[in-house]
Design a protein around this motif. Sequence first.
Motif, PDB file in Angstrom:
ATOM      1  N   TYR A  35       0.844  -1.187   0.000  1.00  0.00           N
ATOM      2  CA  TYR A  35       0.000   0.000   0.000  1.00  0.00           C
ATOM      3  C   TYR A  35       0.879   1.237   0.000  1.00  0.00           C
ATOM      4  CZ  TYR A  35      -4.168  -2.733   1.175  1.00  0.00           C
ATOM      5  OH  TYR A  35      -5.223  -3.629   1.150  1.00  0.00           O
ATOM      6  N   GLN A  37       0.840   5.474   1.066  1.00  0.00           N
ATOM      7  CA  GLN A  37       0.157   6.508   1.829  1.00  0.00           C
ATOM      8  C   GLN A  37       0.845   7.840   1.597  1.00  0.00           C
ATOM      9  OE1 GLN A  37       0.365   6.390   6.161  1.00  0.00           O
ATOM     10  NE2 GLN A  37      -1.663   7.327   6.333  1.00  0.00           N
ATOM     11  N   GLY A  40      -0.447  12.040   5.562  1.00  0.00           N
ATOM     12  CA  GLY A  40      -1.694  12.356   6.235  1.00  0.00           C
ATOM     13  C   GLY A  40      -2.953  11.896   5.526  1.00  0.00           C
ATOM     14  N   ARG A  41      -2.790  11.106   4.469  1.00  0.00           N
ATOM     15  CA  ARG A  41      -3.956  10.655   3.701  1.00  0.00           C
ATOM     16  C   ARG A  41      -4.220   9.178   3.964  1.00  0.00           C
ATOM     17  NH1 ARG A  41      -4.840  14.012  -0.682  1.00  0.00           N
ATOM     18  NH2 ARG A  41      -6.876  12.985  -0.748  1.00  0.00           N
ATOM     19  N   GLY A  42      -5.280   8.661   3.375  1.00  0.00           N
ATOM     20  CA  GLY A  42      -5.589   7.248   3.510  1.00  0.00           C
ATOM     21  C   GLY A  42      -4.662   6.381   2.682  1.00  0.00           C
ATOM     22  N   LEU A  43      -4.582   5.118   3.048  1.00  0.00           N
ATOM     23  CA  LEU A  43      -3.727   4.198   2.313  1.00  0.00           C
ATOM     24  C   LEU A  43      -4.410   3.781   1.015  1.00  0.00           C
ATOM     25  CD1 LEU A  43      -2.822   3.881   5.395  1.00  0.00           C
ATOM     26  CD2 LEU A  43      -1.820   1.723   4.631  1.00  0.00           C
ATOM     27  N   HIS A  45      -4.248   0.856  -2.023  1.00  0.00           N
ATOM     28  CA  HIS A  45      -3.728  -0.451  -2.405  1.00  0.00           C
ATOM     29  C   HIS A  45      -2.956  -0.355  -3.715  1.00  0.00           C
ATOM     30  CE1 HIS A  45      -4.108  -4.470  -4.353  1.00  0.00           C
ATOM     31  NE2 HIS A  45      -3.856  -4.895  -3.139  1.00  0.00           N
ATOM     32  N   PHE A  88       3.876   0.644   2.496  1.00  0.00           N
ATOM     33  CA  PHE A  88       3.694  -0.364   3.534  1.00  0.00           C
ATOM     34  C   PHE A  88       3.440  -1.731   2.915  1.00  0.00           C
ATOM     35  CE2 PHE A  88       3.108   2.450   7.184  1.00  0.00           C
ATOM     36  CZ  PHE A  88       2.742   3.643   6.589  1.00  0.00           C
ATOM     37  N   PHE A 103       0.063  -4.262   9.139  1.00  0.00           N
ATOM     38  CA  PHE A 103       0.955  -3.422   8.346  1.00  0.00           C
ATOM     39  C   PHE A 103       2.278  -3.229   9.060  1.00  0.00           C
ATOM     40  CE2 PHE A 103      -1.810  -1.754   5.004  1.00  0.00           C
ATOM     41  CZ  PHE A 103      -3.060  -2.123   5.484  1.00  0.00           C
TER      42      PHE A 103
ATOM     43  N   PHE B  90      -8.372   5.299  10.931  1.00  0.00           N
ATOM     44  CA  PHE B  90      -8.812   4.977   9.572  1.00  0.00           C
ATOM     45  C   PHE B  90      -9.882   3.911   9.595  1.00  0.00           C
ATOM     46  CE2 PHE B  90      -6.088   7.389   6.922  1.00  0.00           C
ATOM     47  CZ  PHE B  90      -4.849   7.460   7.535  1.00  0.00           C
ATOM     48  N   PHE B 106      -9.386   2.402   1.857  1.00  0.00           N
ATOM     49  CA  PHE B 106      -9.281   3.233   3.053  1.00  0.00           C
ATOM     50  C   PHE B 106      -9.959   4.584   2.855  1.00  0.00           C
ATOM     51  CE2 PHE B 106      -6.382   1.368   6.195  1.00  0.00           C
ATOM     52  CZ  PHE B 106      -5.947   0.252   5.505  1.00  0.00           C
ATOM     53  N   GLY B 107     -10.564   5.071   3.942  1.00  0.00           N
ATOM     54  CA  GLY B 107     -11.014   6.444   3.971  1.00  0.00           C
ATOM     55  C   GLY B 107      -9.842   7.366   4.231  1.00  0.00           C
ATOM     56  N   GLU B 108     -10.124   8.661   4.302  1.00  0.00           N
ATOM     57  CA  GLU B 108      -9.069   9.651   4.496  1.00  0.00           C
ATOM     58  C   GLU B 108      -8.699   9.831   5.963  1.00  0.00           C
ATOM     59  OE1 GLU B 108      -8.081   9.816   0.937  1.00  0.00           O
ATOM     60  OE2 GLU B 108      -7.232  11.439   2.128  1.00  0.00           O
ATOM     61  N   ARG B 111      -8.567  12.624  12.234  1.00  0.00           N
ATOM     62  CA  ARG B 111      -7.422  12.951  13.091  1.00  0.00           C
ATOM     63  C   ARG B 111      -7.945  13.415  14.440  1.00  0.00           C
ATOM     64  NH1 ARG B 111      -2.174  13.561  12.623  1.00  0.00           N
ATOM     65  NH2 ARG B 111      -2.183  13.492  10.344  1.00  0.00           N
TER      66      ARG B 111
END
Lengths: 113, 115
Positions: A35, A37, A40-43, A45, A88, A103, B90, B106-108, B111
Amino acid sequence: SQQGEEDPQALSIQEGENATMNCSYKTSINNLQWYRQNSGRGLVHLILIRSNEREKHSGRLRVTLDTSKKSSSLLITASRAADTASYFCAIPNSGGGADGLTFGKGTHLIIQP
Amino acid sequence: DSGVTQTPKHLITATGQRVTLRCSPRSGDLSVYWYQQSLDQGLQFLIQYYNGEERAKGNILERFSAQQFPDLHSELNLSSLELGDSALYFCASSSGTSAANGELFFGEGSRLTVL
């Protein structure tokens, strides 16, 4: 723990160069996933490789899996600034009735323009 | 856009408080996973739900709980918050019962900052 461990922890290369990162794990697996990333964002695939596969390609990505050494590598060819991210490896949970993926701590890749 | 929606994006609260994080999975996905990401612990699997039922538990504290509703959205409840709970949370979804057989979306993230 089933956690994969990436190596190196951080990698800085020039744009256009190839980037290689490695993942080692401890127990038998059915498959391994990679994955990405962005900070600060989502992972996201990238690729899944099964235990009966040795190599898999997706665009500029090449993943290998060596089950005898319990290791995998991710190669990004002709890197671009947009490839700057953390990468990851993820392996299926096992034991304790847990599912999901575990992970590693990731490789932070910086592509210098 | 992964199709997974998480709210709120940012949350600041005080120690001892309780918060609820919400996740809407991709359309059609029955599995929802919750992960916590912090600098020292990395990405930790907390819990998984499949079609409304708890399927797997990871490193989830007793102060934390989750549920998945009939419309498949999920909520993660964090109570008696401590400074160390500050992290990115997440939510991820997949179509099957096992993340081992397919990718997670995954979502964002949400935090959470605990002061």
